[in-house]
Design an enzyme around this catalytic site. Structure first.
Site, PDB file in Angstrom:
ATOM      1  N   LYS A  33       0.884  -5.836  43.873  1.00 15.22           N
ATOM      2  CA  LYS A  33       1.784  -6.774  44.551  1.00 15.22           C
ATOM      3  C   LYS A  33       1.020  -8.010  45.033  1.00 15.22           C
ATOM      4  CE  LYS A  33       3.050  -3.717  47.627  1.00 15.22           C
ATOM      5  NZ  LYS A  33       2.303  -2.574  47.108  1.00 15.22           N
ATOM      6  N   THR A  34      -0.101  -7.747  45.691  1.00 15.26           N
ATOM      7  CA  THR A  34      -0.882  -8.877  46.194  1.00 15.26           C
ATOM      8  C   THR A  34      -1.380  -9.716  45.024  1.00 15.26           C
ATOM      9  OG1 THR A  34      -1.513  -7.549  48.106  1.00 15.26           O
ATOM     10  CG2 THR A  34      -2.848  -9.486  47.657  1.00 15.26           C
ATOM     11  N   ASP A 215       3.242 -11.713  51.721  1.00 15.03           N
ATOM     12  CA  ASP A 215       2.669 -10.390  51.386  1.00 15.03           C
ATOM     13  C   ASP A 215       3.007  -9.411  52.517  1.00 15.03           C
ATOM     14  OD1 ASP A 215       1.300  -8.478  49.998  1.00 15.03           O
ATOM     15  OD2 ASP A 215      -0.705  -9.317  50.293  1.00 15.03           O
ATOM     16  N   GLU A 216       2.980  -8.111  52.235  1.00 10.63           N
ATOM     17  CA  GLU A 216       3.245  -7.084  53.254  1.00 10.63           C
ATOM     18  C   GLU A 216       4.569  -7.356  53.965  1.00 10.63           C
ATOM     19  OE1 GLU A 216       1.223  -4.544  53.497  1.00 10.63           O
ATOM     20  OE2 GLU A 216      -0.782  -5.221  52.913  1.00 10.63           O
ATOM     21  N   GLN A 251       5.058   1.690  53.180  1.00  7.59           N
ATOM     22  CA  GLN A 251       3.866   1.304  53.935  1.00  7.59           C
ATOM     23  C   GLN A 251       4.215   0.527  55.200  1.00  7.59           C
ATOM     24  OE1 GLN A 251       0.239   0.164  51.625  1.00  7.59           O
ATOM     25  NE2 GLN A 251       1.704   0.000  49.950  1.00  7.59           N
ATOM     26  N   ARG A 631      -5.721   4.091  49.899  1.00 11.65           N
ATOM     27  CA  ARG A 631      -6.834   3.126  49.943  1.00 11.65           C
ATOM     28  C   ARG A 631      -7.933   3.531  48.974  1.00 11.65           C
ATOM     29  NH1 ARG A 631      -4.191  -0.447  50.638  1.00 11.65           N
ATOM     30  NH2 ARG A 631      -2.528   1.071  50.504  1.00 11.65           N
TER      31      ARG A 631
HETATM   32  P1  ATP Z   1      -1.181  -2.407  48.519  1.00  7.87           P
HETATM   33  O1  ATP Z   1       0.196  -1.809  48.492  1.00  7.87           O
HETATM   34  O2  ATP Z   1      -2.187  -1.416  48.961  1.00  7.87           O
HETATM   35  O3  ATP Z   1      -1.207  -3.708  49.250  1.00  7.87           O
HETATM   36  P2  ATP Z   1      -0.984  -3.908  46.061  1.00  7.87           P
HETATM   37  O4  ATP Z   1       0.285  -3.496  45.439  1.00  7.87           O
HETATM   38  O5  ATP Z   1      -0.986  -5.195  46.779  1.00  7.87           O
HETATM   39  O6  ATP Z   1      -1.541  -2.728  46.990  1.00  7.87           O
HETATM   40  P3  ATP Z   1      -3.240  -4.973  44.670  1.00  7.87           P
HETATM   41  O7  ATP Z   1      -4.187  -4.925  45.798  1.00  7.87           O
HETATM   42  O8  ATP Z   1      -2.677  -6.274  44.257  1.00  7.87           O
HETATM   43  O9  ATP Z   1      -2.075  -3.917  44.925  1.00  7.87           O
HETATM   44  O10 ATP Z   1      -3.892  -4.301  43.403  1.00  7.87           O
HETATM   45  C1  ATP Z   1      -4.557  -3.051  43.466  1.00  7.87           C
HETATM   46  C2  ATP Z   1      -5.752  -3.043  42.529  1.00  7.87           C
HETATM   47  O11 ATP Z   1      -5.307  -3.082  41.190  1.00  7.87           O
HETATM   48  C3  ATP Z   1      -6.635  -4.254  42.701  1.00  7.87           C
HETATM   49  O12 ATP Z   1      -7.973  -3.847  42.504  1.00  7.87           O
HETATM   50  C4  ATP Z   1      -6.169  -5.185  41.594  1.00  7.87           C
HETATM   51  O13 ATP Z   1      -7.186  -6.083  41.199  1.00  7.87           O
HETATM   52  C5  ATP Z   1      -5.822  -4.206  40.493  1.00  7.87           C
HETATM   53  N1  ATP Z   1      -4.758  -4.693  39.586  1.00  7.87           N
HETATM   54  C6  ATP Z   1      -3.525  -5.097  39.918  1.00  7.87           C
HETATM   55  N2  ATP Z   1      -2.800  -5.435  38.837  1.00  7.87           N
HETATM   56  C7  ATP Z   1      -3.595  -5.237  37.760  1.00  7.87           C
HETATM   57  C8  ATP Z   1      -3.433  -5.402  36.342  1.00  7.87           C
HETATM   58  N3  ATP Z   1      -2.289  -5.833  35.811  1.00  7.87           N
HETATM   59  N4  ATP Z   1      -4.484  -5.087  35.561  1.00  7.87           N
HETATM   60  C9  ATP Z   1      -5.643  -4.642  36.085  1.00  7.87           C
HETATM   61  N5  ATP Z   1      -5.859  -4.460  37.412  1.00  7.87           N
HETATM   62  C10 ATP Z   1      -4.845  -4.750  38.242  1.00  7.87           C
HETATM   63 MG    MG Z   2      -1.366  -5.663  48.795  1.00 10.64          MG
END
Ligand code: ATP
Ligand code: MG
Length: 694
Positions: A33-34, A215-216, A251, A631
């Site tokens: 997402k981030t 975000d969040e 979350q 995490r």
């Molecule tokens: P959270 O809910 O904990 O905030 P998130 O959904 O924001 O998590 P991110 O932090 O954006 O997730 O991504 C999690 C991990 O996966 C990071 O290390 C990111 O670089 C990697 N990632 C995300 N999308 C891809 C992708 N399409 N290909 C490879 N790696 C990815």
């Molecule tokens: Mg995130």
């Protein structure tokens, strides 16, 4: 740490390319997402927006800096510098700094932190009971986050206690107005008021930001949502609702602070054109970890159905540690870190090879106090660490002393800051003088600072007292003038050092501390603080993950934002250290190896004797467990205590119900006997490294 440009899955791409209307990415932990937000920033620039027209809102300052850092990798340092990446609060500061006068706030208002607020409340409610004042603080903050003022609160008050709190709130509002000060909640509600009441200002800000990313999103409160809405609710149909929110209802862990999941439910109703995009692939964790996480969260009622899968294979089993008590747990934590470091290396799924760094480890827990024993053992084993989410650097006395001075420079009507600065260090201005000054200022409804130069006051005070007051006043004026005109890190540093010398602050520390060592350590914090401000004045911010540039600022400008931007984590340069963190502060982050400490009934789910465990609270605690598990990228260890300390007593420890809910089967937790032996050996060594208690 920059994201490579081409790696987005089709769902992520869809979210990134949806530019014509509101977009919500609703997806589980680690699904990228981030990453969607950073890539969408790049996409918006490509589509012709200027960097300063893109507002990206994150939950913490640290996350904001990381976001800017990642964006830098995608769009280059120049563009990244001008992006409006901030928290809701720092966005609020910016809006109020530019337009606060339109609401009757003077240009240089000051921002009270939580301690100041408590002081004002104690004073306003004539209350010496800290616990009571804290309860008022909470209640008032919750009311403010629901958009209520004291009149509204009085109407909403459910019982006698709340009625009292509402009346204290009224006095509190009056004082803040008199001090020309705002609290953190005001930093959201005042900008909202501005946009709602002032069409011209609304047009300006809507024009400033052409796309807002959040975000969040699950942890926004209702006033924050209203602010977002006001920012994007453009009159022109084509420009209405240009925002992207990403979040995960599973979350949402700040309900206790007024965040509301209703914001998620409201989005589709308020924005019929809302495009909702789910993401299902997790790129963070191995199968075993993800399964445990999914199993736990399955215990909560579902707001939205979500699937989450990983391509990484099962990886190492999730390990359960049963420890005798806190000390034992801390020893095993040390052993866990040393053991894995000793092995060197690759993650279970082969993603990352080479040396295992200290910074690959995080130890997460529910309550701040849980870090203490672990810290002791880490120190004894010479493992470097940092504690985040605990007592902030800026909560330290010496830093608060200096912040009071800076606040007074920013806003001379800030009476709480005046009182602290004028008495720290002592300068021969005593209680009697200050009492008379206070009386005078109360009578004439002027601030303390303003009263100080009055002729009428001079007639009431002795020549010596008035002389000292005038000297102080003149010094503040002069310092203010210089702070207003000093920018760039070197000049700023010189100014700050001169100021400390003028007021004799180092001597003050040595005079007021019993031990020289303590005084020296406080002084070294002061030096860190000076460097921190100086760097910001030079437009350079260093933190984990790198350095980035913003505009140069004057000392006065940095001083104004200080209460908003600070946490220890932000100060840190890139360091190879183990992270100790509360679960709350770990949100959004990831580490290869994670240990969850003290996973016991009473600790997680947390329960104090006084309060009842409602189903809603239990669900929020479960979400915290989910956040903790997710995490971890490669190794997850869950530790539970057979006996635990509770106040002065030691009580039997009951494993948290969440451990059962992870559904780890027998095979997953069993240790390889050789591994076990190796671990025992390291544990023994760790124990030997700790000197016996005196
Ligand atoms: P959270 O809910 O904990 O905030 P998130 O959904 O924001 O998590 P991110 O932090 O954006 O997730 O991504 C999690 C991990 O996966 C990071 O290390 C990111 O670089 C990697 N990632 C995300 N999308 C891809 C992708 N399409 N290909 C490879 N790696 C990815
Ligand atoms: Mg995130």
């Amino acid at each position: 740490m920059a994201d490579a440009p081409a790696t987005l899955n089709p769902a992520q791409l869809e979210a990134v390319h949806h530019l014509s209307g509101p977009c919500l990415v609703l997806a589980g932990a680690g699904s990228g997402k981030t990453r969607v937000i950073t890539h969408k920033i790049a996409r918006l620039l490509q589509a012709g927006l200027l960097p300063k027209q893109i507002a990206a809102i994150t939950f913490t300052n640290k996350a904001a800096q990381e976001m800017r850092e990642r964006a830098k990798g995608l769009v280059g340092p120049r563009a990244a510098k001008d992006l409006a990446v901030s928290t809701f609060h720092s966005l609020g500061v910016r809006m109020m700094r530019e337009d606060g006068t339109r609401l009757g706030l003077k240009e240089q208002f000051s921002i009270l932190d939580s301690d100041d607020v408590l002081g004002v409340l104690r004073d306003a409610g004539s209350c010496t009971d800290n616990a009571m004042a804290k309860r008022w603080q909470w209640t008032i903050s919750l009311w403010k986050n629901q958009g209520l003022d004291s009149d509204g609160a009085l109407r909403a008050a459910k019982d006698d206690d709340e009625q009292v709190a509402a009346r204290v709130m009224k006095l509190y509002e009056e004082r803040l107005a008199a001090y020309q000060a705002v609290d953190f909640d005001d930093l959201i509600s005042l900008p909202l008021k501005l946009l709602q009441r002032d069409a011209e200002a609304r047009a300006k800000w809507q024009d400033t930001f052409r796309h807002v990313l959040v975000d969040e999103y699950q942890d926004t409160n209702s006033v924050q949502y209203e602010l977002l809405k006001a920012l994007v609710d453009h009159e022109d149909d084509r420009r209405r609702g240009l925002f992207t929110a990403v979040g995960d209802d599973d979350q949402s862990i700040y309900g206790w602070r007024g965040a509301t999941i209703d914001n998620l439910k409201r989005l589709p109703q308020d924005w019929p054109r809302l495009k909702v995009i789910p993401l299902e692939q997790n790129y963070r964790s191995t199968g075993n970890i993800l399964r445990a996480a999914n199993n736990v969260i399955a215990g909560n009622p579902k707001l939205f159905e979500k699937k989450l899968w990983s391509e990484f294979g099962d990886g190492d089993p999730v390990r359960l540690l049963e420890c005798d008590g806190e000390e034992h747990e801390a020893e095993r934590t040390v052993a866990f870190i040393q053991g894995l470091r000793g092995q060197g290396g690759a993650l279970a799924d082969g993603r990352q090879g080479g040396q295992t760094n200290f910074s690959d480890f995080a130890v997460l827990y529910r309550a701040n106090h849980q870090s203490r024993v672990i810290e002791q053992k880490l120190r004894a084993a010479q493992i470097p660490y940092k504690v985040s989410g605990g007592q902030s650097f800026f909560d330290r006395t010496e830093i608060k002393d200096l912040c009071a001075w800076l606040r007074l420079l920013v806003n001379q009507d800030d009476d709480p800051a005046f009182l602290r600065a004028v008495t720290t260090p002592k300068r021969g201005i005593g209680h009697t003088t200050l009492g008379k000054l206070g009386e005078f200022s109360g009578k004439w409804k002027r601030s303390l600072f303003e009263s100080l130069f009055s002729d009428t006051l001079a007639a009431q005070l002795g020549a010596k007292a008035i002389g000292s007051l005038h000297e102080f006043g003149r010094y503040i004026n002069e310092l203010e003038h210089r702070a207003r005109h000093t920018q760039g890190s070197e000049d700023a540093k010189a100014l700050l050092l001169e100021w400390l010398k003028d007021i004799g602050y180092e001597q003050h520390l040595y005079d007021s501390e019993d031990s020289e060592k303590l005084a020296a350590s406080r002084w070294s914090n002061v030096m860190d603080f000076v460097d921190w401000i100086a760097k910001r004045c030079g437009g350079v911010i260093t933190q984990e993950g790198g350095t980035f540039e913003t505009e140069k600022q004057t000392v006065l400008q940095v001083a104004q934002t200080i209460s908003v931007i600070i946490s220890l984590a932000e100060r840190g340069d890139e360091q190879d250290v183990v992270t100790l963190s509360t679960l709350h502060a770990s949100k959004g982050l990831e580490w290869p190896h994670v240990l969850l400490a003290g996973i016991n009934e009473g600790l997680l789910p947390f329960k104090s004797d006084a309060e009842e465990m409602t189903p809603q609270r239990l669900e929020e605690e479960r979400r915290l467990m989910y956040v903790g598990i997710t995490r971890a990228r490669s190794t997850l260890v869950v530790s539970t205590l057979r006996r635990r300390k509770k106040g002065r007593e030691t009580v039997q420890g009951i494993p948290s119900r969440f451990i059962g809910e992870m559904k780890l089967n027998e095979n997953t937790v069993k240790e390889d006997p050789r591994e076990r032996l190796k671990r025992l050996r390291t544990e023994l060594a760790a124990r030997a490294a700790v000197p016996p208690p005196p």
